[in-house]
Motif scaffolding. Sequence first.
Motif, PDB file in Angstrom:
ATOM      1  N   GLY A 196      -9.845  -4.302 -14.955  1.00 56.74           N
ATOM      2  CA  GLY A 196      -9.067  -3.112 -14.629  1.00 56.74           C
ATOM      3  C   GLY A 196      -7.839  -3.001 -15.511  1.00 56.74           C
ATOM      4  N   THR A 197      -7.681  -1.833 -16.144  1.00 53.03           N
ATOM      5  CA  THR A 197      -6.460  -1.552 -16.920  1.00 53.03           C
ATOM      6  C   THR A 197      -5.832  -0.285 -16.363  1.00 53.03           C
ATOM      7  OG1 THR A 197      -7.800  -0.349 -18.561  1.00 53.03           O
ATOM      8  CG2 THR A 197      -7.276  -2.644 -19.044  1.00 53.03           C
ATOM      9  N   ARG A 198      -4.508  -0.180 -16.503  1.00 56.36           N
ATOM     10  CA  ARG A 198      -3.845   1.047 -16.064  1.00 56.36           C
ATOM     11  C   ARG A 198      -2.650   1.340 -16.950  1.00 56.36           C
ATOM     12  NH1 ARG A 198      -2.527   0.299  -9.865  1.00 56.36           N
ATOM     13  NH2 ARG A 198      -1.856   2.449 -10.179  1.00 56.36           N
ATOM     14  N   THR A 199      -2.426   2.616 -17.167  1.00 53.44           N
ATOM     15  CA  THR A 199      -1.335   3.049 -18.033  1.00 53.44           C
ATOM     16  C   THR A 199      -0.210   3.692 -17.240  1.00 53.44           C
ATOM     17  OG1 THR A 199      -2.550   5.099 -18.362  1.00 53.44           O
ATOM     18  CG2 THR A 199      -2.795   3.422 -20.056  1.00 53.44           C
ATOM     19  N   ASP A 200      -0.424   3.922 -15.932  1.00 55.54           N
ATOM     20  CA  ASP A 200       0.603   4.616 -15.147  1.00 55.54           C
ATOM     21  C   ASP A 200       1.754   3.687 -14.754  1.00 55.54           C
ATOM     22  OD1 ASP A 200      -1.226   3.272 -13.559  1.00 55.54           O
ATOM     23  OD2 ASP A 200      -0.980   4.608 -11.843  1.00 55.54           O
ATOM     24  N   ARG A 201       1.461   2.402 -14.610  1.00 59.02           N
ATOM     25  CA  ARG A 201       2.525   1.448 -14.280  1.00 59.02           C
ATOM     26  C   ARG A 201       2.004   0.028 -14.451  1.00 59.02           C
ATOM     27  NH1 ARG A 201       2.113  -0.739  -9.103  1.00 59.02           N
ATOM     28  NH2 ARG A 201       0.683   0.282  -7.675  1.00 59.02           N
ATOM     29  N   ASP A 202       2.943  -0.927 -14.493  1.00 57.34           N
ATOM     30  CA  ASP A 202       2.541  -2.329 -14.522  1.00 57.34           C
ATOM     31  C   ASP A 202       2.075  -2.739 -13.145  1.00 57.34           C
ATOM     32  OD1 ASP A 202       3.205  -2.647 -17.149  1.00 57.34           O
ATOM     33  OD2 ASP A 202       5.246  -3.314 -16.735  1.00 57.34           O
ATOM     34  N   GLN A 203       1.135  -3.641 -13.105  1.00 57.37           N
ATOM     35  CA  GLN A 203       0.701  -4.177 -11.811  1.00 57.37           C
ATOM     36  C   GLN A 203       0.261  -5.614 -12.013  1.00 57.37           C
ATOM     37  OE1 GLN A 203      -2.942  -2.702  -9.873  1.00 57.37           O
ATOM     38  NE2 GLN A 203      -1.762  -2.465  -8.003  1.00 57.37           N
ATOM     39  N   SER A 204       0.671  -6.470 -11.103  1.00 59.79           N
ATOM     40  CA  SER A 204       0.281  -7.871 -11.175  1.00 59.79           C
ATOM     41  C   SER A 204      -0.752  -8.171 -10.095  1.00 59.79           C
ATOM     42  CB  SER A 204       1.498  -8.765 -10.967  1.00 59.79           C
ATOM     43  OG  SER A 204       1.915  -8.664  -9.627  1.00 59.79           O
ATOM     44  N   LEU A 205      -1.377  -9.330 -10.207  1.00 66.42           N
ATOM     45  CA  LEU A 205      -2.280  -9.822  -9.169  1.00 66.42           C
ATOM     46  C   LEU A 205      -1.614  -9.763  -7.803  1.00 66.42           C
ATOM     47  CD1 LEU A 205      -3.901 -13.038 -10.686  1.00 66.42           C
ATOM     48  CD2 LEU A 205      -5.038 -10.899 -10.109  1.00 66.42           C
ATOM     49  N   ASP A 206      -0.370 -10.266  -7.725  1.00 65.31           N
ATOM     50  CA  ASP A 206       0.323 -10.304  -6.439  1.00 65.31           C
ATOM     51  C   ASP A 206       0.563  -8.903  -5.886  1.00 65.31           C
ATOM     52  OD1 ASP A 206       0.334 -13.025  -6.675  1.00 65.31           O
ATOM     53  OD2 ASP A 206       2.377 -13.153  -7.440  1.00 65.31           O
ATOM     54  N   ASP A 207       0.929  -7.959  -6.769  1.00 65.17           N
ATOM     55  CA  ASP A 207       1.137  -6.576  -6.334  1.00 65.17           C
ATOM     56  C   ASP A 207      -0.112  -6.022  -5.647  1.00 65.17           C
ATOM     57  OD1 ASP A 207       3.636  -6.512  -7.575  1.00 65.17           O
ATOM     58  OD2 ASP A 207       2.882  -5.567  -9.412  1.00 65.17           O
ATOM     59  N   LYS A 208      -1.271  -6.292  -6.243  1.00 64.21           N
ATOM     60  CA  LYS A 208      -2.505  -5.716  -5.712  1.00 64.21           C
ATOM     61  C   LYS A 208      -2.763  -6.194  -4.287  1.00 64.21           C
ATOM     62  CE  LYS A 208      -6.374  -5.270  -8.320  1.00 64.21           C
ATOM     63  NZ  LYS A 208      -6.816  -3.954  -8.813  1.00 64.21           N
ATOM     64  N   VAL A 209      -2.584  -7.493  -4.068  1.00 62.40           N
ATOM     65  CA  VAL A 209      -2.830  -8.024  -2.731  1.00 62.40           C
ATOM     66  C   VAL A 209      -1.767  -7.522  -1.759  1.00 62.40           C
ATOM     67  CG1 VAL A 209      -2.959 -10.127  -1.342  1.00 62.40           C
ATOM     68  CG2 VAL A 209      -4.064 -10.051  -3.573  1.00 62.40           C
ATOM     69  N   ARG A 210      -0.503  -7.518  -2.207  1.00 60.55           N
ATOM     70  CA  ARG A 210       0.589  -7.086  -1.323  1.00 60.55           C
ATOM     71  C   ARG A 210       0.423  -5.628  -0.904  1.00 60.55           C
ATOM     72  NH1 ARG A 210       4.500 -10.434  -3.945  1.00 60.55           N
ATOM     73  NH2 ARG A 210       4.806  -8.842  -5.528  1.00 60.55           N
ATOM     74  N   SER A 211      -0.062  -4.812  -1.828  1.00 64.58           N
ATOM     75  CA  SER A 211      -0.240  -3.385  -1.539  1.00 64.58           C
ATOM     76  C   SER A 211      -1.176  -3.176  -0.349  1.00 64.58           C
ATOM     77  CB  SER A 211      -0.796  -2.700  -2.790  1.00 64.58           C
ATOM     78  OG  SER A 211      -1.210  -1.395  -2.507  1.00 64.58           O
ATOM     79  N   VAL A 212      -2.222  -3.992  -0.294  1.00 60.67           N
ATOM     80  CA  VAL A 212      -3.177  -3.884   0.823  1.00 60.67           C
ATOM     81  C   VAL A 212      -2.614  -4.561   2.070  1.00 60.67           C
ATOM     82  CG1 VAL A 212      -5.471  -4.596   1.614  1.00 60.67           C
ATOM     83  CG2 VAL A 212      -5.172  -3.682  -0.686  1.00 60.67           C
ATOM     84  N   GLU A 213      -2.028  -5.732   1.896  1.00 65.03           N
ATOM     85  CA  GLU A 213      -1.555  -6.477   3.068  1.00 65.03           C
ATOM     86  C   GLU A 213      -0.444  -5.738   3.808  1.00 65.03           C
ATOM     87  OE1 GLU A 213      -0.670 -10.386   1.577  1.00 65.03           O
ATOM     88  OE2 GLU A 213      -2.692 -11.121   2.030  1.00 65.03           O
ATOM     89  N   SER A 214       0.450  -5.082   3.061  1.00 73.68           N
ATOM     90  CA  SER A 214       1.553  -4.392   3.735  1.00 73.68           C
ATOM     91  C   SER A 214       1.024  -3.231   4.566  1.00 73.68           C
ATOM     92  CB  SER A 214       2.582  -3.904   2.715  1.00 73.68           C
ATOM     93  OG  SER A 214       2.013  -2.898   1.906  1.00 73.68           O
ATOM     94  N   LYS A 215      -0.001  -2.534   4.045  1.00 72.17           N
ATOM     95  CA  LYS A 215      -0.585  -1.429   4.814  1.00 72.17           C
ATOM     96  C   LYS A 215      -1.351  -1.937   6.030  1.00 72.17           C
ATOM     97  CE  LYS A 215      -1.059   2.135   1.224  1.00 72.17           C
ATOM     98  NZ  LYS A 215      -0.564   1.424   0.018  1.00 72.17           N
ATOM     99  N   LEU A 216      -2.000  -3.095   5.887  1.00 78.11           N
ATOM    100  CA  LEU A 216      -2.719  -3.674   7.026  1.00 78.11           C
ATOM    101  C   LEU A 216      -1.741  -3.987   8.156  1.00 78.11           C
ATOM    102  CD1 LEU A 216      -5.324  -6.143   5.471  1.00 78.11           C
ATOM    103  CD2 LEU A 216      -5.813  -4.362   7.138  1.00 78.11           C
ATOM    104  N   GLU A 217      -0.570  -4.538   7.786  1.00 78.90           N
ATOM    105  CA  GLU A 217       0.414  -4.910   8.811  1.00 78.90           C
ATOM    106  C   GLU A 217       0.976  -3.678   9.514  1.00 78.90           C
ATOM    107  OE1 GLU A 217       3.101  -7.268   6.509  1.00 78.90           O
ATOM    108  OE2 GLU A 217       1.557  -8.827   6.255  1.00 78.90           O
ATOM    109  N   ARG A 218       1.301  -2.651   8.728  1.00 79.60           N
ATOM    110  CA  ARG A 218       1.919  -1.463   9.319  1.00 79.60           C
ATOM    111  C   ARG A 218       0.989  -0.772  10.300  1.00 79.60           C
ATOM    112  NH1 ARG A 218       3.876  -0.225   4.144  1.00 79.60           N
ATOM    113  NH2 ARG A 218       2.425   1.487   3.873  1.00 79.60           N
ATOM    114  N   SER A 219      -0.326  -0.814   9.973  1.00 80.42           N
ATOM    115  CA  SER A 219      -1.260  -0.086  10.827  1.00 80.42           C
ATOM    116  C   SER A 219      -1.878  -0.989  11.890  1.00 80.42           C
ATOM    117  CB  SER A 219      -2.371   0.513   9.949  1.00 80.42           C
ATOM    118  OG  SER A 219      -3.114  -0.525   9.331  1.00 80.42           O
ATOM    119  N   GLY A 220      -1.529  -2.291  11.847  1.00 80.66           N
ATOM    120  CA  GLY A 220      -2.233  -3.273  12.706  1.00 80.66           C
ATOM    121  C   GLY A 220      -1.844  -3.175  14.173  1.00 80.66           C
TER     122      GLY A 220
END
Lengths: 102, 102, 102, 102
Positions: free
Chosen positions: B78-102
Amino acid sequence: MNVIVDFSVVPIGVGVSVSKYVVACQRVLDDAGLKTNLHAYGANVEGSWDEVFGAIKKCHEVVHEMGAPRVSTVIKAGTRTDRDQSLDDKVRSVESKLERSG
Amino acid sequence: MNVIVDFSVVPIGVGVSVSKYVVACQRVLDDAGLKTNLHAYGANVEGSWDEVFGAIKKCHEVVHEMGAPRVSTVIKAGTRTDRDQSLDDKVRSVESKLERSG
Amino acid sequence: MNVIVDFSVVPIGVGVSVSKYVVACQRVLDDAGLKTNLHAYGANVEGSWDEVFGAIKKCHEVVHEMGAPRVSTVIKAGTRTDRDQSLDDKVRSVESKLERSG
Amino acid sequence: MNVIVDFSVVPIGVGVSVSKYVVACQRVLDDAGLKTNLHAYGANVEGSWDEVFGAIKKCHEVVHEMGAPRVSTVIKAGTRTDRDQSLDDKVRSVESKLERSG
């Protein structure tokens, strides 16, 4: 080292129709002089490791230049040291056994 | 161009236990100084395109040298030009949403 | 028949941010009572074949209901008859060899 | 829900030649009455979700019965709700654009 690859590309953030990006990647593979076989879920590609993966990198770059902010590809890569094998060999190997047992 | 990759390797023709080959590949990724995250079905890898794919090529070579006549890998890139993203960002992005909706 | 799966989902035609769809799929897997391990490029899932693939089908349905006109998933599925193996076993098998040789 | 799948199978622990197992899976797909298209790295399969994934499960079972202690498959699954699409449509969509721009 030669490699036989199966390669598919999904641009993300450009709407539901992705075929023009697939076409652009197919053109990159063709321009690189690589042997390819297009199927409904990607393309088989045959060549030297460096040429094949150079073309896949170029495909990411081209799809970004066309406006896709994210590009996701799936690559299956097979190498073997026991003997040479071409794309055609792989299909024939299965098809001949299907006929004999059919 | 940076890339986030998911990478798994299957040596073919060396019997049922493949973990020593997976270990050898993990070592190649570590030696290349790449950030990796091992999971049960492969490893996430983060770095520049050329470094990551250089390490994957080296992994094929090492597994062949260890005696595997065929090596099959599956790579999601996966490559993206809209912004930088790290491995940790990808997991955190999902985990934070899981917590908010949990 | 038990299966260990690696599963990733890409909704197509909904813009560049896909994490809310990934979260919805993760919730489907959790609601099915399946053991999962989220990583940066998908999730490992462990369970009976029918439960795991039932949850993956449900994930496609849920992501469509959320508005995605196309859903593309990549599934790696491993089964074995020689012995039982869990998600944790697979990671431990590699990690223990890494430590011994490190 | 219809699905278009790309499916490849690797038996592990049975030596370097895997084509007879690929043939057995192809036969399972054919016996299920599914539309398939064999390529060098797997097969495209088109049908209802339950029929396609039922056949893939059966393929795992058959390859185990043939003696493979481990079976690893990679499945790409695409569903869409905006319109019907067949295997042939997908290839034609790309080929027609290649011709127009060629």
